[in-house]
Design an enzyme around this catalytic site. Structure first.
Site, PDB file in Angstrom:
ATOM      1  N   HIS A 311      -2.460  -6.663   2.661  1.00  0.00           N
ATOM      2  CA  HIS A 311      -2.594  -8.098   2.393  1.00  0.00           C
ATOM      3  C   HIS A 311      -4.047  -8.415   2.092  1.00  0.00           C
ATOM      4  CE1 HIS A 311      -2.406 -12.472   2.972  1.00  0.00           C
ATOM      5  NE2 HIS A 311      -1.118 -12.366   2.812  1.00  0.00           N
ATOM      6  N   ASP A 369       6.089 -10.181   2.917  1.00  0.00           N
ATOM      7  CA  ASP A 369       6.859 -10.166   1.675  1.00  0.00           C
ATOM      8  C   ASP A 369       7.818  -8.985   1.624  1.00  0.00           C
ATOM      9  OD1 ASP A 369       5.601 -12.455   0.487  1.00  0.00           O
ATOM     10  OD2 ASP A 369       3.824 -11.226   0.153  1.00  0.00           O
TER      11      ASP A 369
END
Length: 434
Positions: A311, A369
């Site tokens: 991330h 995600d």
């Protein structure tokens, strides 16, 4: 908004042989910031920060992220605690008002949201103007912006009562808009809201029920949907939130501001990440091909990237991913999915990533995600709806940030500066002489 930043001394900068002192401010958590607002006035210089990744554009009391520790707080509360113990509407109240509601406040807020779930009936005509193959995000973006044409009594940002009504309407009607976009995209009849159901169950019913059959959804699935909404409700000053604030700084009405946020979220580098992750799983196809793609991911000369790992902000395990991991396994067990090759690939890829030294060393942990795409696919949502669900959840964060900006007396209309690299001053040349 009451100013709570603290003066932490000064910083000195040398420019053109001159020294300039700039204030340094700090908040309750996180790094300090150098205040450069007087730099141009005093020195004739701007700061250069493409993407504003090293610039604090505002003071905020809503969400805090510590990417090194892997920490996400809503109003000071860890996201893990809220996801496990709260509900989406209770979390929404917290984000908007700053404190968790009492039982009475929670009941009143829930009742108010529930009573505003229906859309103006003329919005139906608006939907019928879209092509039958329109992307759901296109419909959501257009419809949210169009709400200002239907609800004139909640567009005046200087009227507190109208602002409060707009907040309620956006939170209440976004699931109805999202479900309507989904139903339209698959050619099924619109399902009206059912005010006897909770927020997430009502949304699932509007998406998946049909007039010909009774609809009953498992509490495990409702809980998973609620957790997904909570985990995506806010994430500090990301691209779409900054877009909402920038639009709001001009005095635009709340529906226009949220539509701007939806438009920004639609970008594949922002809200489309979970869709990209699922597409990657489909590309891998079967478990036996995973080693091939792992090897490609490790090869610096190969452009292939493993989506759903690591991330930009979190340099540790994404705290939202920890919750989604448990939720994903609970959903798959509840639905008894045992023969889905895409989900098989996801689970095996997760196992490898959590044990492979390459991933551990580079801190390429599965992010939110990765798991949300897996869960939403298992629930039956097509990839075209993933970002719509993200927008539905993030609406409450956008609204909270928009409200905070309007109450912040230090805020001004957004006006970033630039380093101009175009042609210098020159005279116009008549066409016949060119």
């Amino acid at each position: 908004m009451e100013n709570k930043i603290e003066n932490r001394g000064t910083a000195k900068i040398e420019l053109g042989g001159k020294s300039f002192e700039l204030p340094v401010y700090g908040g309750s958590m996180g790094p300090d910031a150098v205040d450069v607002r007087t730099l141009y006035k005093n020195s004739g210089h701007f700061t250069f920060d493409p993407g504003y990744t090293s610039t604090a554009s505002t003071e905020s009391q809503i969400t805090f992220i510590d990417g090194i520790k892997g920490q996400l707080l809503y109003r000071g509360y860890p996201i893990e605690q809220l996801a496990e113990q709260s509900t989406f509407l209770e979390t929404s109240y917290l984000l908007i008002n700053g404190e968790l509601p009492t039982a009475e406040q929670n009941a009143e807020f829930t009742n108010t949201i529930t009573r505003h779930t229906m859309l103006h009936e003329q919005v139906e005509r608006f939907f019928h103007g879209f092509r039958r193959d329109a992307h759901p995000m296109a419909m959501v973006c257009a419809t949210v912006g169009a709400l200002s044409a239907f609800y004139h009594d909640s567009t005046d940002i200087n009227d507190n009562a109208q602002r409060d009504l707009a907040v309620v309407r956006l939170i209440a009607k976004m699931p109805t808009i999202a479900a309507r976009a989904y139903k339209y995209s698959i050619g099924q009849p619109h399902v009206y809201p059912d005010n006897s159901l909770c927020y997430s169950e009502n949304f699932l019913k509007m998406c998946f029920s049909v007039p010909t059959e009774e609809y009953v959804v498992s509490p495990v699935i409702v809980d998973a949907m609620d957790k997904i909404f909570i985990l995506h409700a806010d994430h500090e000053q990301n691209a779409s939130t900054s877009t909402v604030r920038l639009a709001g700084s001009s005095g635009a009405n709340p529906f226009a501001c949220i539509a701007a946020g939806v438009a920004c979220l639609w970008g594949p580098s922002h809200g489309g990440a979970n869709e990209a992750c699922l597409n990657m799983l489909k590309e891998i196809g079967t478990v036996d091909r995973i080693p091939e793609f792992i090897a490609r991911a490790k090869d610096r000369n190969d452009p292939f990237r493993l989506m759903g790992f690591g991330h930009r902000v979190y340099k540790n395990y994404d705290p939202r991913a920890k919750v989604m991991q448990k939720t994903a396994h609970a959903v798959l067990a509840e639905l008894n999915i045992t023969d889905n090759p895409i989900l098989d690939v996801a689970m095996e890829l997760e196992r490898i990533a959590l044990n492979d030294e390459y991933f551990i060393e580079k801190k390429l942990f599965p992010n939110v995600d990765f798991y949300s795409g897996t869960v939403l696919s298992a629930l039956g949502f097509p990839t075209s709806m993933f970002t719509v669900l993200f927008a539905l959840a993030r609406t409450v964060g956008w609204i909270s940030q928009w409200n905070e900006m309007l109450e912040d007396k230090s805020q001004r209309i957004g006006r970033p500066r630039q380093i101009y690299t175009g042609a210098p001053l020159r005279d116009y040349v008549p066409m016949g002489e060119r």
